[in-house]
Enzyme design. Structure first.
Site, PDB file in Angstrom:
ATOM      1  N   GLY A  72     -43.502 -14.082 116.490  1.00 22.46           N
ATOM      2  CA  GLY A  72     -42.762 -15.336 116.426  1.00 22.46           C
ATOM      3  C   GLY A  72     -41.334 -15.172 115.952  1.00 22.46           C
ATOM      4  O   GLY A  72     -40.418 -15.823 116.472  1.00 22.46           O
ATOM      5  N   THR A  73     -41.115 -14.323 114.961  1.00 21.97           N
ATOM      6  CA  THR A  73     -39.751 -14.155 114.447  1.00 21.97           C
ATOM      7  C   THR A  73     -38.831 -13.577 115.509  1.00 21.97           C
ATOM      8  O   THR A  73     -37.702 -14.060 115.700  1.00 21.97           O
ATOM      9  CB  THR A  73     -39.758 -13.269 113.192  1.00 21.97           C
ATOM     10  OG1 THR A  73     -40.407 -13.970 112.119  1.00 21.97           O
ATOM     11  CG2 THR A  73     -38.341 -12.923 112.754  1.00 21.97           C
ATOM     12  N   GLN A 183     -47.107 -22.498 115.024  1.00 21.05           N
ATOM     13  CA  GLN A 183     -48.271 -23.098 114.367  1.00 21.05           C
ATOM     14  C   GLN A 183     -49.026 -24.061 115.275  1.00 21.05           C
ATOM     15  O   GLN A 183     -50.225 -24.280 115.094  1.00 21.05           O
ATOM     16  CB  GLN A 183     -47.843 -23.833 113.084  1.00 21.05           C
ATOM     17  CG  GLN A 183     -47.350 -22.924 111.983  1.00 21.05           C
ATOM     18  CD  GLN A 183     -48.420 -21.994 111.440  1.00 21.05           C
ATOM     19  OE1 GLN A 183     -49.620 -22.175 111.660  1.00 21.05           O
ATOM     20  NE2 GLN A 183     -47.990 -20.974 110.719  1.00 21.05           N
ATOM     21  N   SER A 203     -46.821 -17.003 118.610  1.00 21.47           N
ATOM     22  CA  SER A 203     -47.242 -15.762 117.963  1.00 21.47           C
ATOM     23  C   SER A 203     -48.729 -15.550 118.140  1.00 21.47           C
ATOM     24  O   SER A 203     -49.525 -16.487 117.987  1.00 21.47           O
ATOM     25  CB  SER A 203     -46.899 -15.810 116.467  1.00 21.47           C
ATOM     26  OG  SER A 203     -47.307 -14.624 115.822  1.00 21.47           O
ATOM     27  N   HIS A 205     -51.004 -13.723 116.312  1.00 18.07           N
ATOM     28  CA  HIS A 205     -51.941 -13.660 115.179  1.00 18.07           C
ATOM     29  C   HIS A 205     -52.249 -15.023 114.575  1.00 18.07           C
ATOM     30  O   HIS A 205     -53.189 -15.152 113.787  1.00 18.07           O
ATOM     31  CB  HIS A 205     -51.445 -12.675 114.112  1.00 18.07           C
ATOM     32  CG  HIS A 205     -50.292 -13.152 113.293  1.00 18.07           C
ATOM     33  ND1 HIS A 205     -50.437 -13.611 112.008  1.00 18.07           N
ATOM     34  CD2 HIS A 205     -48.974 -13.217 113.570  1.00 18.07           C
ATOM     35  CE1 HIS A 205     -49.252 -13.940 111.520  1.00 18.07           C
ATOM     36  NE2 HIS A 205     -48.356 -13.710 112.446  1.00 18.07           N
ATOM     37  N   THR A 242     -41.067  -0.689 125.783  1.00 23.23           N
ATOM     38  CA  THR A 242     -42.378  -0.573 126.414  1.00 23.23           C
ATOM     39  C   THR A 242     -43.335  -1.620 125.857  1.00 23.23           C
ATOM     40  O   THR A 242     -43.476  -1.770 124.648  1.00 23.23           O
ATOM     41  CB  THR A 242     -42.957   0.833 126.180  1.00 23.23           C
ATOM     42  OG1 THR A 242     -42.057   1.802 126.725  1.00 23.23           O
ATOM     43  CG2 THR A 242     -44.323   0.976 126.830  1.00 23.23           C
ATOM     44  N   CYS A 328     -43.041 -17.428  99.197  1.00 26.58           N
ATOM     45  CA  CYS A 328     -43.280 -16.438  98.145  1.00 26.58           C
ATOM     46  C   CYS A 328     -42.238 -15.337  98.215  1.00 26.58           C
ATOM     47  O   CYS A 328     -41.803 -14.939  99.285  1.00 26.58           O
ATOM     48  CB  CYS A 328     -44.678 -15.838  98.291  1.00 26.58           C
ATOM     49  SG  CYS A 328     -46.008 -17.027  98.079  1.00 26.58           S
TER      50      CYS A 328
END
Length: 390
Positions: A72-73, A183, A203, A205, A242, A328
């Site tokens: 995502g980033t 999200q 993303s 994950h 790749t 955090c």
């Protein structure tokens, strides 16, 4: 999924789905670069092209417009570019507008210089102030082009943005629109055409796929951001490097599994169960964003005087994995920029706890959380301390 811990931190990262694990396992021992023309290369290419269809289905997009990235980033930073292309011809984007509650990778401005990044105000639920957005876009000097980037669903509170309405405001003003759908993807119905954006980020994950894989999905048409990763012709010259064939296959399997409507309905029922018990049993508990539409998997709450940092440790010792609504840093729980933008006072914001559920969550997990929370609340809350002192 069966572990010795109650895992309720899906917004940080979902456990790997069995479908994703199976898809990757079939490819780990395979050889072949998807850019090679021999049979091994063609087999890898076939896996990737099939995966584009699965990811595109999340957004009713064209498979050819799915550009695989590392997550995502990277997708966000790729989209937040001061240079875009129209039919392959570069043009400049002069300003970036982001909401005050965005993910840090968006708040950082991507490839824009800090002086070109402007924040959009939000209301007390964290939803974009459409009037403020329209006013700021109207104030852009004639001839300048802007990019607006807003997340579809907030990772801390689960609050949904009025994405369609934002898209209309941006389109009417003649500018570009990017949506961070990290999200929201797989947790609600999304259509890139209905959102009115030129690009969106996703993303793997968060869906129960592997970490380190994501995508930038482009709308129909010939407008797209200039590549972030350059040097090779992979992904139709839109992202060099790749491709991670096994990871992409796992991403696709997770995307397909996340479209299960029964799973979404089950999460909604568990969220209702969780929140009804929290509201009925703890009069001093505040659920953030509860007056706005939210994801069915996310509940963010606080009790003033119960610090999140201490509560999280207690949850972990009880075998329950949750997180704070705060960002955090070096193991410290700080004050959430999201809650601050919503007007939440600092003492309350410091107590924010986020419960985020997903494909492997069961009612037993919710019950385990509620039992752990009762112990924490009874020991730490100012209200209980007063009762004991009487």
């Amino acid at each position: 999924m069966k572990t010795n811990k109650t895992y309720l931190d899906y917004n940080a990262g979902a456990p790997l789905r069995k479908e994703a694990l199976a898809a990757m396992s079939d490819l780990w021992s395979s050889v072949g670069n998807a850019s090679s023309i021999h049979s091994s290369g063609r087999n890898a290419r076939s896996v990737i092209e099939s995966a584009r269809e699965s990811v595109a289905a999340l957004f009713d997009a064209l498979p050819a417009n799915v550009v695989f990235t590392s997550g995502g980033t990277e997708s966000n930073v790729t989209a937040l570019s001061p240079v875009w292309l129209q039919d392959g011809v570069p043009f400049s984007v002069d300003r970036l507008f982001v909401s005050a509650v965005e993910h840090p990778s968006v708040l950082a401005g991507g490839r824009f210089s800090p002086d070109k990044v402007h924040k959009i105000n939000v209301d007390d639920c964290g939803r974009v102030d459409l009037g403020d957005l329209a006013q700021q876009l109207a104030g852009i000097p004639y001839g300048e082009k802007a990019l607006v980037s807003v997340m579809a669903a907030n990772s801390e509170t689960g609050v949904l943005q009025p994405i369609k309405e934002i898209g209309v405001v941006v389109e009417d003003a003649g500018h570009l629109f990017h949506v961070d759908a990290v999200q929201a993807a797989g947790r609600m119905d999304l259509s890139i055409a209905m959102m009115g954006c030129q690009a969106l980020s996703v993303s793997s994950h968060k869906l129960g796929g592997p970490q380190g894989v994501g995508a930038l999905v482009l709308a129909k048409g010939s407008v797209r951001p200039a590549p972030l990763m350059t040097g090779g012709g992979q992904e139709s010259w839109r992202r060099a490097g790749t491709e991670n064939t096994a990871g992409i296959a796992g991403f696709a399997a997770a995307a397909e599994a996340s479209l299960n409507v029964d799973e979404r309905a089950r999460l909604a029922r568990m969220q209702q169960q969780l929140e009804s018990q929290l509201k009925s049993q703890y009069s001093d508990l505040l659920i953030f964003g509860c007056e706005a539409p939210r994801l069915a998997n996310t509940t963010c709450f606080a009790v003033e005087g119960v610090p999140a940092e201490t509560a999280l440790i207690s949850f972990d010792l009880s075998g329950v994995a949750v997180s704070s609504g705060s960002a955090c840093s070096s193991g410290k729980v700080g004050v959430s920029h999201v809650l601050t933008a919503m007007g939440v006072d600092e003492p309350t914001a410091r107590g924010a706890i986020r419960v985020s559920m997903g494909w492997g969550t069961r009612e037993d997990d919710v019950n385990a959380f509620l039992k752990a929370w009762k112990r924490i609340y009874d020991r730490m809350s100012p209200q209980k301390k007063k009762e004991r002192a009487v």
